[in-house]
Scaffold this active site. Structure first.
Site, PDB file in Angstrom:
ATOM      1  N   THR A 416       0.808  -1.210   0.000  1.00 16.28           N
ATOM      2  CA  THR A 416       0.000   0.000   0.000  1.00 16.28           C
ATOM      3  C   THR A 416       0.851   1.275   0.000  1.00 16.28           C
ATOM      4  O   THR A 416       2.069   1.220   0.178  1.00 16.28           O
ATOM      5  CB  THR A 416      -0.944   0.014   1.215  1.00 16.28           C
ATOM      6  OG1 THR A 416      -0.190  -0.222   2.406  1.00 16.28           O
ATOM      7  CG2 THR A 416      -2.000  -1.061   1.080  1.00 16.28           C
ATOM      8  N   ASP A 417       0.173   2.421  -0.175  1.00 19.71           N
ATOM      9  CA  ASP A 417       0.852   3.723  -0.239  1.00 19.71           C
ATOM     10  C   ASP A 417       0.825   4.434   1.104  1.00 19.71           C
ATOM     11  O   ASP A 417       0.865   5.659   1.158  1.00 19.71           O
ATOM     12  CB  ASP A 417       0.174   4.610  -1.292  1.00 19.71           C
ATOM     13  CG  ASP A 417       0.096   3.922  -2.650  1.00 19.71           C
ATOM     14  OD1 ASP A 417       1.097   3.335  -3.061  1.00 19.71           O
ATOM     15  OD2 ASP A 417      -0.972   3.972  -3.280  1.00 19.71           O
ATOM     16  N   SER A 442       1.139   8.709   5.020  1.00 23.72           N
ATOM     17  CA  SER A 442       0.586   8.663   3.671  1.00 23.72           C
ATOM     18  C   SER A 442       1.720   8.940   2.708  1.00 23.72           C
ATOM     19  O   SER A 442       2.313  10.024   2.730  1.00 23.72           O
ATOM     20  CB  SER A 442      -0.528   9.710   3.501  1.00 23.72           C
ATOM     21  OG  SER A 442      -0.929   9.783   2.148  1.00 23.72           O
ATOM     22  N   ARG A 443       2.051   7.970   1.868  1.00 22.81           N
ATOM     23  CA  ARG A 443       3.195   8.145   0.971  1.00 22.81           C
ATOM     24  C   ARG A 443       2.864   9.059  -0.208  1.00 22.81           C
ATOM     25  O   ARG A 443       3.762   9.467  -0.924  1.00 22.81           O
ATOM     26  CB  ARG A 443       3.677   6.777   0.473  1.00 22.81           C
ATOM     27  CG  ARG A 443       4.204   5.908   1.606  1.00 22.81           C
ATOM     28  CD  ARG A 443       4.897   4.650   1.124  1.00 22.81           C
ATOM     29  NE  ARG A 443       5.341   3.855   2.255  1.00 22.81           N
ATOM     30  CZ  ARG A 443       4.696   2.813   2.750  1.00 22.81           C
ATOM     31  NH1 ARG A 443       3.563   2.424   2.195  1.00 22.81           N
ATOM     32  NH2 ARG A 443       5.170   2.141   3.774  1.00 22.81           N
ATOM     33  N   VAL A 444       1.582   9.341  -0.418  1.00 20.02           N
ATOM     34  CA  VAL A 444       1.213  10.362  -1.407  1.00 20.02           C
ATOM     35  C   VAL A 444       1.334  11.737  -0.762  1.00 20.02           C
ATOM     36  O   VAL A 444       1.781  12.701  -1.369  1.00 20.02           O
ATOM     37  CB  VAL A 444      -0.221  10.123  -1.925  1.00 20.02           C
ATOM     38  CG1 VAL A 444      -0.668  11.254  -2.823  1.00 20.02           C
ATOM     39  CG2 VAL A 444      -0.284   8.802  -2.678  1.00 20.02           C
TER      40      VAL A 444
END
Length: 587
Positions: A416-417, A442-444
């Site tokens: 997941t991101d 949250s990698r975004v």
């Protein structure tokens, strides 16, 4: 079943038998020695069974095919023929004679050798493919999951099976019905309605499909707002992202997911809720909650109950993703909740062990990572030239005693991101949502936030993390300096502002106003137990006295200098007239 079998009306007609044997020997390239069986029901022709294949060249079979062709034909398709039944039948017979089909009807069959724990060991079906649907004699349906020499193994999707049952291959993979008519409905993973209403859909899509390629994807930039201040400000979720919700049982994981669905009202986002291995009563209560909030009009529920077979639970998330892909291909933004993938992995492990596959860590099979990666990789934001739709996935994983280093949690975290980690200690302390800011990410990130939120939440995550560390240190009764005491004072009120009841959803202007008020120290003089109520009073005051400013923030998604100045002016008015300020809930 091993020796070729020839069924015909007259077993003493040696010339016919020799002719049929020679024909099959030439066709198959090997000598065929039939075992002969007479059947008075066959008035002409024959039925041959060779290596699990049935060659039906009987008069009855041809007659049935002809009857089907006549009943389904349109006299207008024969323009040179007088419009009468006899003339049409004559034209059909003439066409069939001209086509002169030499091949008889051929279909494969197998025989159930053993059946236990919803797994059928089948002899035959040499040409069956992995993932193919099989039909059993009594109407049961199975899914091919293992291919080996001399037969296949299949997991039961539904129905009753007994030893020696005859099995037919369908040539189809597991599919689910799709269409706009699914909105507001509750279905199982193969498209059967579970809400007691009739469902007629002719459009089917396979539950397994390849993920969009890298070149088909667009960057994740638009936010998917959950209405939860702690998430939208510190752990933002973008449309097309895969954000894991992880934590022990009873820490509010499903509550966050349902709040995200409820907050999509009037946004144009389609929601798909996938319930895996849950109790029927739990699914019913979730559907009732969605209906009560008016969310079923833009939602679909795909459910495989805990009482369903492991195979049904196995294909459930893939079916939900297929339903979501139908809407994504129409250019829609879709939110998919997988609740939860821990039960999905357990169901797949049970099937794999029953199929005698080698087991690895925690008895899971070697392809357990691929099980979830091929599902979650289907979540994406598609390029505008390809429709511009998106699938945002919120998978849920349950941990045991907070152990996020277990096999399934680490697998899904790596796919997941980002993840939202919920802690039992915080939940029991009344901090809800019980988000551990240090372990959540949250990698975004801030690319999936509106500009107004980016401007006011820049230091929020750091403030919360620092407060948590200070609070742990201060609880031992250590002396703290004035700066630390001030930081603790601010942090306590900030944590109160981030709390929310399960039914509270905040719009972007509400969230921006709260964060601006917090940074300006509006709540510093209130007692901790009064902070939440004062927050509610402030929002009601702003919606009454600063409605143009709130609407402008909502429309532009930005916090201009004029809007910020207007909010600060309203904060002063609210502070100076707190006692007389109207109370109520934010709109």
């Amino acid at each position: 079943m091993d020796k070729p079998l020839l069924i015909l009306a007259n077993g003493n007609d040696k010339d016919t038998i020799n002719s049929i044997s020679d024909g099959f020997s030439k066709k198959l390239g090997k000598q065929i020695d039939f075992e002969i069986t007479e059947d008075s029901k066959i008035t002409g022709g024959f039925i041959a069974i060779i290596d699990g294949k049935v060659y039906d060249a009987s008069f009855e079979s041809n007659l049935n095919a002809l009857a089907d062709e006549i009943s389904g034909s349109d006299p207008k398709s024969f323009p040179d023929t007088p419009n009468s039944t006899f003339a049409t039948v004559g034209a059909i017979l003439k066409n069939r004679a001209q086509k002169a089909k030499s091949d008889s009807a051929v279909y494969e069959y197998g025989e159930v050798e053993s059946f236990a724990d919803d797994i059928a060991q089948i002899k035959g079906l040499a040409n069956a493919s992995y993932g193919e649907l099989l039909e059993f004699d009594g109407g049961a349906v199975g899914l091919t999951l293992d291919l080996h020499i001399g037969g296949v193994s299949a997991a039961l999707l539904g129905g009753e099976v007994s030893t020696s049952s005859v099995v037919h291959s369908t040539g189809r993979v597991a599919s689910v019905c799709v269409g706009d008519e699914l909105l507001g409905r509750v279905i199982d993973p193969i498209g059967r309605p579970l809400d007691g209403k009739e469902l007629k859909l002719d459009n089917f899509m396979p539950v397994e499909s390849p993920a969009p390629t890298i070149m088909d994807r667009a960057p994740v930039a638009a936010p998917l707002e959950t209405g939860i201040l702690a998430i939208d400000s510190m752990i933002p979720i973008g449309r097309g992202q895969r954000e894991l919700i992880i934590g022990d049982r009873q820490t509010g994981k499903s509550s966050i997911a349902l709040s995200a669905i409820l907050n999509q009202k009037d946004t144009g986002v389609i929601c798909v809720y996938c319930a895996i291995g849950q109790k029927g009563s739990t699914v019913s209560s979730i559907v009732h909650k969605l209906e009560k909030a008016g969310a079923m009009g833009y939602s679909v529920v795909v459910a495989a109950m805990g009482s369903d077979t492991a195979a049904m639970q196995y294909i459930c998330p893939y079916a939900a993703c297929t339903v979501a892909e139908y809407f994504m291909k129409k250019g829609k933004d879709v939110l998919v909740i997988y609740d939860d993938l821990s039960k999905h992995a357990v169901a797949y492990r049970a099937m794999s062990l029953l199929l005698r596959r080698p087991s690895g860590r925690e008895a899971y099979p070697g392809d357990i990572f691929y099980l979830h990666s091929r599902l979650l990789e289907r979540a994406a934001h598609i390029k505008p030239e390809l429709g511009g739709g998106s699938i945002t996935a919120l998978p849920i994983v349950e941990t045991m005693a907070g152990d996020i280093s277990a096999y399934i949690p680490t697998n899904v975290i790596s796919i997941t991101d980002g993840q939202i980690y919920l802690e039992s200690e915080l939940f029991n302390a009344g901090i809800r949502p019980a988000i551990n800011v240090g372990l959540s990410v949250s990698r975004v990130g801030r690319a999936a936030q509106h500009k107004a939120m980016r401007d006011v939440s820049g230091s929020l995550r750091l403030e919360v993390a620092q407060y948590r560390e200070m609070a742990i240190f201060a609880q031992f009764g250590a002396d703290v300096d004035e700066a630390t005491a001030k930081q603790l004072h601010h942090g306590e009120r900030l944590m109160e502002l981030l709390k929310r009841p399960s039914d509270e959803l905040l719009s972007l202007p509400d969230q921006v106003a709260i964060l601006v008020a917090s940074s300006e120290g509006l709540f510093k003089d209130f007692a901790i137990e009064d902070v939440y109520n004062k927050k509610e009073e402030l929002l009601a005051y702003l919606h009454k006295n600063a409605e143009p400013t709130m609407k402008n923030i909502f429309a532009t998604k930005q916090l201009s200098d004029e809007d910020k100045a207007s909010l600060l002016e309203q904060f002063k008015n609210f502070s100076s007239g707190t006692e007389g300020a109207p109370s109520g809930e934010a709109e």
